[in-house]
Design a protein around this motif. Structure first.
Motif, short mmCIF file in Angstrom:
data_model
loop_
_atom_site.label_atom_id
_atom_site.label_comp_id
_atom_site.label_asym_id
_atom_site.label_seq_id
_atom_site.Cartn_x
_atom_site.Cartn_y
_atom_site.Cartn_z
N ASN A 151 31.19 39.57 -27.80
CA ASN A 151 30.71 39.93 -26.47
C ASN A 151 31.12 38.90 -25.43
N GLY A 152 31.24 37.64 -25.86
CA GLY A 152 31.77 36.62 -24.96
C GLY A 152 33.22 36.93 -24.58
N LEU A 153 33.99 37.37 -25.56
CA LEU A 153 35.38 37.78 -25.29
C LEU A 153 35.41 38.96 -24.33
N PHE A 154 34.48 39.88 -24.49
CA PHE A 154 34.41 41.04 -23.60
C PHE A 154 34.25 40.61 -22.15
N VAL A 155 33.35 39.67 -21.90
CA VAL A 155 33.11 39.20 -20.53
C VAL A 155 34.30 38.40 -20.01
N ALA A 156 34.79 37.48 -20.83
CA ALA A 156 35.87 36.59 -20.38
C ALA A 156 37.17 37.35 -20.15
N LEU A 157 37.58 38.12 -21.15
CA LEU A 157 38.87 38.81 -21.04
C LEU A 157 38.80 39.98 -20.08
N GLY A 158 37.60 40.54 -19.91
CA GLY A 158 37.45 41.57 -18.87
C GLY A 158 37.75 40.98 -17.51
N MET B 76 31.57 29.37 -24.58
CA MET B 76 30.13 29.12 -24.50
C MET B 76 29.31 29.99 -25.46
N PRO B 77 29.54 31.31 -25.54
CA PRO B 77 28.77 32.11 -26.51
C PRO B 77 28.98 31.63 -27.94
N LEU B 78 30.19 31.17 -28.24
CA LEU B 78 30.49 30.65 -29.58
C LEU B 78 29.71 29.36 -29.85
N PRO C 99 28.31 34.63 -19.15
CA PRO C 99 28.72 35.36 -20.36
C PRO C 99 27.78 35.15 -21.54
N VAL C 100 27.05 34.02 -21.55
CA VAL C 100 26.08 33.78 -22.63
C VAL C 100 24.96 34.80 -22.54
N PHE C 101 24.42 35.00 -21.34
CA PHE C 101 23.34 35.97 -21.18
C PHE C 101 23.82 37.37 -21.56
N PHE C 102 25.00 37.75 -21.09
CA PHE C 102 25.55 39.07 -21.43
C PHE C 102 25.68 39.23 -22.93
N SER C 103 26.28 38.23 -23.58
CA SER C 103 26.53 38.31 -25.02
C SER C 103 25.23 38.47 -25.80
N VAL C 104 24.27 37.62 -25.47
CA VAL C 104 23.00 37.63 -26.18
C VAL C 104 22.23 38.92 -25.90
N ALA C 105 22.28 39.40 -24.66
CA ALA C 105 21.58 40.64 -24.30
C ALA C 105 22.16 41.82 -25.07
N PHE C 106 23.47 41.88 -25.21
CA PHE C 106 24.10 42.97 -25.96
C PHE C 106 23.65 42.94 -27.42
N VAL C 107 23.68 41.75 -28.01
CA VAL C 107 23.29 41.61 -29.42
C VAL C 107 21.81 41.95 -29.59
N ALA C 108 20.96 41.46 -28.67
CA ALA C 108 19.52 41.73 -28.75
C ALA C 108 19.25 43.23 -28.64
N ALA C 109 19.96 43.90 -27.73
CA ALA C 109 19.78 45.35 -27.57
C ALA C 109 20.20 46.09 -28.83
N ALA C 110 21.33 45.67 -29.41
CA ALA C 110 21.83 46.31 -30.64
C ALA C 110 20.85 46.11 -31.80
N SER D 45 34.05 30.71 -39.08
CA SER D 45 33.97 32.11 -39.49
C SER D 45 34.04 33.03 -38.28
N GLN D 46 33.48 32.57 -37.14
CA GLN D 46 33.54 33.40 -35.94
C GLN D 46 34.95 33.43 -35.36
N LEU D 47 35.58 32.25 -35.29
CA LEU D 47 36.95 32.21 -34.80
C LEU D 47 37.90 32.91 -35.75
N GLY D 48 37.47 33.04 -37.00
CA GLY D 48 38.30 33.70 -38.00
C GLY D 48 38.61 35.15 -37.67
N VAL D 49 37.77 35.78 -36.84
CA VAL D 49 38.04 37.18 -36.49
C VAL D 49 39.34 37.29 -35.70
N LEU D 50 39.78 36.18 -35.09
CA LEU D 50 41.02 36.21 -34.32
C LEU D 50 42.25 36.34 -35.22
N ARG D 51 42.04 36.22 -36.53
CA ARG D 51 43.16 36.44 -37.45
C ARG D 51 43.41 37.92 -37.71
#
Length: 389
Positions: A330-337, A63-65, A111-122, A196-202
């Motif tokens: 950040n979506g991965l952080f919520v999901a995999l956590g 969803m965040p992606l 997880p969308v709210f968490f992801s966006v909130a983290f990015v907005a805070a940063a 490009s975002q999924l590319g980080v998984l490489r």
């Protein structure tokens, strides 16, 4: 943006996180009342918690992606709006099935709210203060865990079940209005393609961080999921004493968020390396002193502090590894956590069944040892200079 304004925005984002976690965890305190209201078993009522967590874990992977190109403020308003509507539907739900659906639908935007909130805070602070800003956002999560369940249970006991459900809904209404009025529009400056975002998984370092995050969460929840059972069966505490211990655990967790913001800002890799060692030592002390109330009270205070430092380490680990795609990370952080929580809870429960309650401490230590191995690999193979920082 001035420091006062950015601090106020971070506070509002943290309050939004509080509203969501309050809604998520608060139901734990009223499950018996809900089971009674709908004339179902407690295990059936437990689906309100377990299926919510499952929805979060699944949706956090995509969803965040998928929504990463939408204005961050709009996403937060949509998510908070859904939680608000869900809250009011829950109050008047005519059946358990309606309540379950009302719970699960907004969970997909958790997880969308968490992801966006983290990015907005940063994005609202300078690079030197990102870790501290994220730790303050996570204080909202800790507060939701500490306050949600006790207040909901108290309102249900003193007033009514509907009063506790109104509490969830009203908190989310306040968060929605605050975001709408005070948080500025946050359009996506440079939309990243899905590829490009999924590319980080490489990147091997990303997979190192993913495994580390799962192991750390498993190590923390293999024991914390059975916190009440340990205090009851080993320490010999009654229900009210256990409630106090849970409050101490959560309150010191707020302190842990403040500490982690400073540590990760100054000494991120060294903090990550030392963390599982200290957590393992605390586990050993809990194993040895678990029969005694006073030492356990002190250990629980330390345990709670370390717990939220661990959450911050997990978030920092994945976002620094996948820095090119912060929302996806950040979506991965919520999901995999949540996956780590499920793994730790499953293994801990299986061990308790075969070897007894005290044995979960050794499972927690085992997960901490494994996580240390992966943290050390990252420290010395992927970012050796940071170890000296």
């Amino acid at each position: 943006m001035s420091r006062n304004k950015s601090s106020f925005i971070i506070f509002i984002l943290a309050f939004g996180i509080f509203g969501i976690v309050n809604t998520e965890m608060g139901f734990i305190g009223i499950l018996p009342r809900l089971a009674e209201r709908f004339d179902i078993s407690l295990s059936q009522a437990g689906l309100l918690v377990s299926l919510f967590a499952l929805a979060v874990a699944i949706s956090g992977l995509f969803m965040p992606l998928l929504l990463s190109g939408i204005n961050s403020k709009k996403l937060m308003l949509i998510a908070m709006g859904l939680f608000t509507i869900s809250g009011f539907v829950s109050i008047y739900a005519p059946s358990f099935e309606v309540l379950l659906v009302a719970r699960i639908i907004p969970a997909f935007l958790h997880p969308v709210f968490f992801s966006v909130a983290f990015v907005a805070a940063a994005n609202s602070v300078s690079e030197d203060y990102v870790a501290r800003a994220i730790s303050r956002i996570l204080m909202g999560s800790s507060a939701g865990m500490v306050i949600g369940s006790p207040i909901a249970a108290l309102l249900a006991d003193v007033l009514s079940l509907q009063a506790s459900l109104y509490f969830f809904a009203i908190v989310n209404v306040i968060a929605f209005i605050s975001i709408m009025i005070f948080v500025p529009s946050m359009p996506v400056k440079e939309k990243l393609t899905y590829g490009s975002q999924l590319g980080v998984l490489r990147k091997p370092v990303v997979w190192n961080s993913i495994i580390t995050m799962i192991l750390l969460n498993a190590g923390m929840y293999a024991t914390f999921s059975f916190f009440a059972e340990f205090l009851d069966g080993i320490t010999g505490m009654n229900g009210s004493q256990i409630s106090v211990m849970l409050f101490i655990f959560g309150a010191t967790g707020l302190i842990g968020n403040l500490i982690s913001g400073f540590l990760l800002q100054k000494r991120a890799m060294r903090t990550a390396l030392v963390f599982p060692i200290i957590y393992g030592i605390v586990y050993l002390l809990v194993f040895v002193l678990g029969d005694y109330s006073i030492p356990m009270t002190l250990l629980i205070a330390l345990w709670g502090t370390l717990y939220t430092i661990g959450l911050n380490i997990c978030q920092n680990s994945i976002t620094t590894a996948a820095f090119e795609a912060p929302t996806f990370a950040n979506g991965l952080f919520v999901a995999l956590g949540n996956m780590g929580i499920a793994l730790g809870t499953f293994v801990g429960g299986a061990v308790i069944t075969d070897f007894g309650t005290r044995s979960i401490i050794w499972i927690g230590i085992l997960f901490m040892i494994l996580s240390f191995v992966f943290i050390a690999v990252r420290a010395f193979r992927y970012s050796p200079k940071k170890v000296q920082a």
